[in-house]
Design an enzyme around this catalytic site. Structure first.
Site, PDB file in Angstrom:
ATOM      1  CD  GLU A 176      -8.319   7.453 -10.518  1.00 48.13           C
ATOM      2  OE1 GLU A 176      -9.266   6.767 -10.915  1.00 48.13           O
ATOM      3  OE2 GLU A 176      -7.189   6.986 -10.247  1.00 48.13           O
ATOM      4  CG  ASP A 192     -14.736   2.118 -12.692  1.00 52.86           C
ATOM      5  OD1 ASP A 192     -14.137   1.104 -13.104  1.00 52.86           O
ATOM      6  OD2 ASP A 192     -15.068   3.058 -13.432  1.00 52.86           O
ATOM      7  CB  SER A 193     -10.781  -0.750  -8.223  1.00 49.08           C
ATOM      8  OG  SER A 193     -10.997  -2.146  -8.295  1.00 49.08           O
ATOM      9  CB  THR A 194      -6.604  -1.143 -11.285  1.00 50.29           C
ATOM     10  OG1 THR A 194      -6.243  -0.895  -9.923  1.00 50.29           O
ATOM     11  CG2 THR A 194      -6.522   0.159 -12.059  1.00 50.29           C
ATOM     12  CG  ASP A 195      -6.810  -6.392 -12.614  1.00 50.68           C
ATOM     13  OD1 ASP A 195      -8.022  -6.654 -12.711  1.00 50.68           O
ATOM     14  OD2 ASP A 195      -6.067  -6.274 -13.606  1.00 50.68           O
ATOM     15  CD  GLN A 197      -2.541   3.431 -11.749  1.00 51.69           C
ATOM     16  OE1 GLN A 197      -2.851   2.322 -11.344  1.00 51.69           O
ATOM     17  NE2 GLN A 197      -3.397   4.438 -11.762  1.00 51.69           N
ATOM     18  CG  ASP A 201      -5.972   5.217  -0.799  1.00 55.85           C
ATOM     19  OD1 ASP A 201      -6.823   4.605  -1.480  1.00 55.85           O
ATOM     20  OD2 ASP A 201      -5.177   4.652  -0.023  1.00 55.85           O
ATOM     21  N   GLY A 202      -9.094   6.263  -2.172  1.00 56.11           N
ATOM     22  CA  GLY A 202     -10.473   5.964  -1.784  1.00 56.11           C
ATOM     23  C   GLY A 202     -10.574   5.266  -0.447  1.00 56.11           C
ATOM     24  N   PRO A 221      -2.192   0.101  -6.794  1.00 55.37           N
ATOM     25  CG  PRO A 221      -2.578   1.871  -8.261  1.00 55.37           C
ATOM     26  CD  PRO A 221      -1.718   0.671  -8.065  1.00 55.37           C
TER      27      PRO A 221
END
Lengths: 282, 282
Positions: free
Chosen positions: B106, B155-158, B31, B137-138, B162
């Site tokens: 993470e 606790d992720s991004t949108d 990203q 990768d979770g 990813p």
């Protein structure tokens, strides 16, 4: 061409909405009034460059300023509404058949006239026969009133321009006097996120605390107001907004709401620590 | 010259902050990462053009994602944290001496490295000896885990880029399997104000409801996220977030918070009608 309205929170922060049409722009004797039609937020009322309401989320503000005190005071018959010329607060209040009389005091008749014409989703309250209309300064109106009202709702603009007097200690003293012995005053009270707004909130709450035996603040999520975390003052001679919440009685009114409910009523008074600290120090 | 960062909510709505300095801009394998120093919001982490956190209000997000589940589950010893490479969630979790082990997964080590360097207010958790770091990768990490965790925090991004896999039904199924019989999953769950976000929220909550016996959403006022009205998912095998809130036990930890408190915990689950309806239909 793209047309955008940008609201300036302060010199370092802004929010912008894309405009379909700038419907009207008027300089009244008191303030600059603009009404926009926007893509995301529907119709928008802007006064002196600040968003007063949007069609998309005005229901949150109006439900929270009207239903919270109405669900606490056990028998509201006589109300004074100061400001709120757009009509949204009236639209919520007329849902209570138990209200006998509403004195509606708006300094700027042009806000009422333009709202009726351009913001039809707000106007259903204006025709209610229980309302007496006074187009004058609320600060003056309240001066000679004594123990008349069960509830005073101050639905004002920000404390600059014509709204300024509605944030003064003298006004709050007169409002206290105008309330019956178990009366409640509710007011739009800014927010705390930006320093400029926080100072106004602190001052308003501090003044209310010095005059009313019970003063609280409550919150709502109103996305189109700066920070989206908006606050109302709840100043009361007798009733506690949570202990005296009449849940069953309120439910009997069977009022259809999109934001307010019996739980939100409580949650609105559960403030974050950082806001509680501001109120305690105020 | 004035430098502004503008976040695009959608094609009709935007928010802008004035920038003191664009500290760094990096294209990681996953990203685009930018870190700004701003006048109003302090340091700001931006990923793929979206504000992930600001120094001014990150405490709200991080306190609410960490303390809400920690105040419900009576004995959290083993936690899986997916995402949260900035460190803010870890900073809150290390305040609990009763936690024995945290698996921190993470995908993008660069977020961790840059946060440590540029966002020092977040980094106090990284040195805690109870944390095992996995840079992967979770979605893959959780696949072979069974009844290991008391709590999973996503606790992720949108759900674009990813973060996308962390909003899928398969991931939630694997997470369910990885939780102990009384485990809780909490995730950042977007918001409902803008249609684009609402669709993601609906989908995420709908999937959680199909997998977990108890699914809730809770809210927080986070001014720098779109609309300021942010939602978290709370999916649980046994505990109810309000009935099982351990108020006295949580108070004994004596954790200093700026947003979270015992009342906010409850109020966060008291959602407006229009959000409740979305959840019921999801």
């Amino acid at each position: 061409m793209e047309l955008w309205f940008t609201e300036v929170h302060n010199k370092n922060s802004r929010a912008s909405m894309r405009v379909k049409e700038h419907l009207i722009s008027v300089e009244s004797p008191f303030q600059k009034i603009d009404i926009l039609d926007t893509y995301e937020y529907g119709r928008v009322l802007v006064i002196d460059g600040f968003t007063m309401l949007t069609e998309k989320d005005e229901f949150i503000y109006h439900e929270m300023i009207a239903h919270v005190p109405m669900a606490v005071h056990p028998h509201v018959k006589n109300i004074l509404i100061i400001g709120g010329g757009d009509g949204g607060t009236l639209r919520e209040l007329i849902k209570y058949p138990t209200i006998e009389k509403m004195d509606f005091v708006e300094i700027d008749k042009m806000v009422v006239d333009l709202s009726k014409e351009y913001l039809p989703f707000l106007k259903s309250g204006f025709d209610d026969s229980r309302i007496n209309f006074y187009y004058q300064d609320g600060v003056e109106f309240v001066k000679d009133k004594e123990e008349l009202y069960d509830l005073i709702i101050v639905d004002s603009t920000d404390p600059i321009g014509p709204g300024e007097g509605l944030f003064t200690e003298n006004f709050y003293k007169d409002a206290y006097k105008a309330l019956k012995e178990d009366g409640i005053l509710v007011n739009q009270c800014e927010s705390v996120y930006f320093d400029e707004d926080r100072k106004e909130f602190e001052r308003a709450i501090g003044k209310l605390k010095r005059i009313f035996p019970k003063t609280y603040a409550y919150q709502a999520h109103i996305p189109t107001y700066p920070s989206g975390h908006w606050l109302f003052g709840f100043a009361s001679k007798r009733y506690d907004p949570i202990e005296n919440q009449n849940i069953l009685e309120w439910q009997r009114y069977n009022i259809n709401t999109k934001y307010y409910n019996e739980n939100i009523h409580q949650g609105a008074f559960y403030l974050p620590n950082y806001i509680q600290e501001i109120i305690e120090k105020a």
